[in-house]
Motif scaffolding. Sequence first.
Motif, mmCIF file in Angstrom:
data_model
loop_
_atom_site.group_PDB
_atom_site.id
_atom_site.type_symbol
_atom_site.label_atom_id
_atom_site.label_comp_id
_atom_site.label_asym_id
_atom_site.label_seq_id
_atom_site.Cartn_x
_atom_site.Cartn_y
_atom_site.Cartn_z
ATOM 1 N N PHE A 124 0.806 -1.201 0.181
ATOM 2 C CA PHE A 124 0.232 -0.210 0.045
ATOM 3 C C PHE A 124 0.956 1.361 -0.199
ATOM 4 O O PHE A 124 1.351 1.728 1.128
ATOM 5 N N GLN A 125 1.369 1.890 -1.212
ATOM 6 C CA GLN A 125 2.334 2.691 -1.453
ATOM 7 C C GLN A 125 1.966 4.133 -0.621
ATOM 8 O O GLN A 125 2.965 4.731 -0.174
ATOM 9 N N PRO A 126 0.656 4.504 -0.535
ATOM 10 C CA PRO A 126 0.384 5.780 0.064
ATOM 11 C C PRO A 126 0.799 5.881 1.474
ATOM 12 O O PRO A 126 1.085 7.017 1.932
ATOM 13 N N LEU A 127 1.016 5.025 2.085
ATOM 14 C CA LEU A 127 1.286 4.796 3.317
ATOM 15 C C LEU A 127 2.960 4.553 3.697
ATOM 16 O O LEU A 127 3.572 4.283 5.102
ATOM 17 N N LEU A 128 3.900 4.508 2.764
ATOM 18 C CA LEU A 128 5.394 4.076 2.808
ATOM 19 C C LEU A 128 5.870 5.270 3.583
ATOM 20 O O LEU A 128 6.948 4.811 4.464
ATOM 21 N N TYR A 129 5.717 6.386 3.430
ATOM 22 C CA TYR A 129 6.435 7.530 4.142
ATOM 23 C C TYR A 129 6.260 7.335 5.757
ATOM 24 O O TYR A 129 6.929 7.739 6.430
ATOM 25 N N GLN A 130 5.261 6.491 6.163
ATOM 26 C CA GLN A 130 4.943 6.398 7.630
ATOM 27 C C GLN A 130 5.860 5.207 7.948
ATOM 28 O O GLN A 130 6.107 5.392 9.337
ATOM 29 N N VAL A 131 6.104 4.447 7.088
ATOM 30 C CA VAL A 131 7.071 3.361 7.538
ATOM 31 C C VAL A 131 8.476 3.992 7.665
ATOM 32 O O VAL A 131 9.091 3.750 8.313
ATOM 33 N N ALA A 132 8.824 4.785 6.510
ATOM 34 C CA ALA A 132 10.049 5.328 6.653
ATOM 35 C C ALA A 132 10.408 6.516 8.039
ATOM 36 O O ALA A 132 11.520 6.424 8.344
ATOM 37 N N GLU A 171 4.616 -0.143 11.217
ATOM 38 C CA GLU A 171 5.516 -1.154 11.003
ATOM 39 C C GLU A 171 5.258 -1.457 9.421
ATOM 40 O O GLU A 171 4.103 -1.333 8.768
ATOM 41 N N ALA A 172 6.231 -2.087 8.882
ATOM 42 C CA ALA A 172 6.120 -2.513 7.484
ATOM 43 C C ALA A 172 5.057 -3.289 7.141
ATOM 44 O O ALA A 172 4.252 -3.328 6.179
ATOM 45 N N ILE A 192 -2.223 5.423 18.800
ATOM 46 C CA ILE A 192 -1.044 5.566 19.949
ATOM 47 C C ILE A 192 -0.322 6.927 19.532
ATOM 48 O O ILE A 192 0.047 7.642 20.293
ATOM 49 N N SER A 193 0.057 7.113 18.115
ATOM 50 C CA SER A 193 0.850 8.232 17.948
ATOM 51 C C SER A 193 0.279 9.420 18.089
ATOM 52 O O SER A 193 0.657 10.402 18.434
ATOM 53 N N TYR A 194 -1.219 9.528 17.811
ATOM 54 C CA TYR A 194 -2.067 10.746 18.100
ATOM 55 C C TYR A 194 -1.988 11.344 19.745
ATOM 56 O O TYR A 194 -1.839 12.482 19.980
ATOM 57 N N PHE A 195 -2.403 10.270 20.446
ATOM 58 C CA PHE A 195 -2.384 10.500 21.776
ATOM 59 C C PHE A 195 -1.415 10.469 22.721
ATOM 60 O O PHE A 195 -1.190 11.255 23.711
ATOM 61 N N SER A 196 -0.131 9.929 21.993
ATOM 62 C CA SER A 196 0.915 9.915 22.788
ATOM 63 C C SER A 196 2.003 10.911 22.264
ATOM 64 O O SER A 196 3.209 10.917 22.969
ATOM 65 N N SER A 197 1.988 11.303 21.053
ATOM 66 C CA SER A 197 2.909 12.103 20.375
ATOM 67 C C SER A 197 4.060 11.249 19.989
ATOM 68 O O SER A 197 5.351 11.938 20.226
ATOM 69 N N ASP A 198 4.056 10.075 19.742
ATOM 70 C CA ASP A 198 5.160 9.224 19.817
ATOM 71 C C ASP A 198 5.214 8.334 18.700
ATOM 72 O O ASP A 198 4.200 7.912 18.286
ATOM 73 N N LYS A 199 6.236 8.125 18.120
ATOM 74 C CA LYS A 199 6.425 7.160 16.998
ATOM 75 C C LYS A 199 7.594 6.019 17.609
ATOM 76 O O LYS A 199 8.535 6.383 17.587
ATOM 77 N N ALA A 200 7.073 4.867 17.915
ATOM 78 C CA ALA A 200 7.863 3.772 18.543
ATOM 79 C C ALA A 200 8.788 3.320 17.810
ATOM 80 O O ALA A 200 9.596 2.409 18.229
ATOM 81 N N LEU A 201 8.745 3.235 16.361
ATOM 82 C CA LEU A 201 9.304 2.238 15.420
ATOM 83 C C LEU A 201 10.660 2.811 15.188
ATOM 84 O O LEU A 201 11.033 2.832 13.865
ATOM 85 N N ARG A 202 11.416 3.388 16.101
ATOM 86 C CA ARG A 202 12.688 4.096 15.680
ATOM 87 C C ARG A 202 13.829 2.696 15.776
ATOM 88 O O ARG A 202 14.951 2.963 16.473
#
Length: 460
Positions: free
Chosen positions: A47-55, A60-61, A407-417
């Motif tokens: 699903f290419q439109p969400l690739l930038y969120q994986v990046a 998660e991929a 999770i990202s919205y309410f915690s302002s966090d992106k855990a997949l670093r």
Amino acid sequence: MDTNLPVTSQPRIVIIGCGFAGLRLAKDLADSPVQVVVIDRNNYHNFQPLLYQVATGALEADSIAYPIRKIFAGQQNFFFRMADVERVDTGRNTVVTNIGEIRYDHLVVATGSLTNYFGLDSIERNAMQIKSIPNALNLRSYLFQNFEKALLTEDPAQRQALLNVVVVGGGPTGVEICGSLAEMRKDVLPQDYPELDLKQMEIYLVESGEEVLGPMSKDSQVQAKQYLEEMGIHVRLNMKAQRFESGKLYYSETEYIRTENLIWAAGVNGAAVEGLPEAAVARNKRINVDTVNRVLGFQNVYAIGDVANMVTEEMPRGYPMLAPVAIQQAEQLAANFKRLFQGEALKPFKYLNKGSMAIVGRNRAVVDLPGNKHFGGFFGWLTWLFVHLLTLVGFRNKVVTLVGWAISYFSSDKALRLIIRPYKRNDFKDDKGKSSAQHNASTPQYNPSVPTPTASVVGG
């Protein structure tokens, strides 16, 4: 011949590619008296439109990919072969792949698009792209590796280059990844890298045109640019990237932006397959088709989606390379195959524009609807989330993505670093499997012995 496909008396339709177009066509042929064979180099739909969120570590991929065989489980007339297509032999009605030859009665090319670097060799060698899941994972690793390097260097100029990110291309992909990076700079990186002065991190969006989101309405263009600037992104319009070397993106002979992180989202070419005559392939590598998506000069070869170049009076430059166009062409072609087998006339393709949208950041998005209707902000953001969630393949992916967004919205966090597989730019392989060393051996090089003129620098 035919890589162990069952012998059939029914017409065999071979589809190359399982993107939006190939996937929809194969599904819509489920009840037809045909054998459907899909060939793809990957065993999943991406699903290419969400690739930038994986990046950028938001998803998660595997939340934006779904196994092709699982999608078609239970479809009796469907068969899949994971392979690289080397060429088509239209004289023998055969697709030549790395696992063998596959015969067809009707061939559909749905190979999508590839990144277009416009002949800028130094950028092609060194920039990052986002066209596939491996691209996105490489970009994520590369960004975080450079943040780690920035902690260690004592050279202020080198630290600035490691922190700065430049995105070239002001379309939806460029706008969306800039917004995601800005949110990461604000909410995520200060937690992980308290030793770094992240006020030094600059994000640039470079666009050669006069506005961002060129195909969208003027209202969307103005609002998106305002959102970007509010998030601290430097929007540079009417600026053309010329070369990228030694941690510098040059936009003139002497002026540059200092960065080690160049993300190229500036253009695409069609991914035409080898074996078609030159007259059937346009300059941008899209395949010329008529109004029923039949390749010009052939009766049993078709192209749909991004790779199809359908020129009409209404669309003198061809239909845009968008997922809705691909899906509608697939639906129309499936219906036309049924008409063909019943001896009926084929109907020409007509695109129904249902609107376009782009997200910039949290509570910031722009939406254009038919009839010159436009809205943005929080409601536009909700609309973007709903449409993309609805379009994702697989119930699990929908749930995982929704939970991740919450999770990202309410915690302002992106855990997949996570730097799961460290990325080395010299190990880059292009879409044809060449390593950078192989690629560099066959392309012109910038001569490092030629003195670089005195330069003006942007971003430190």
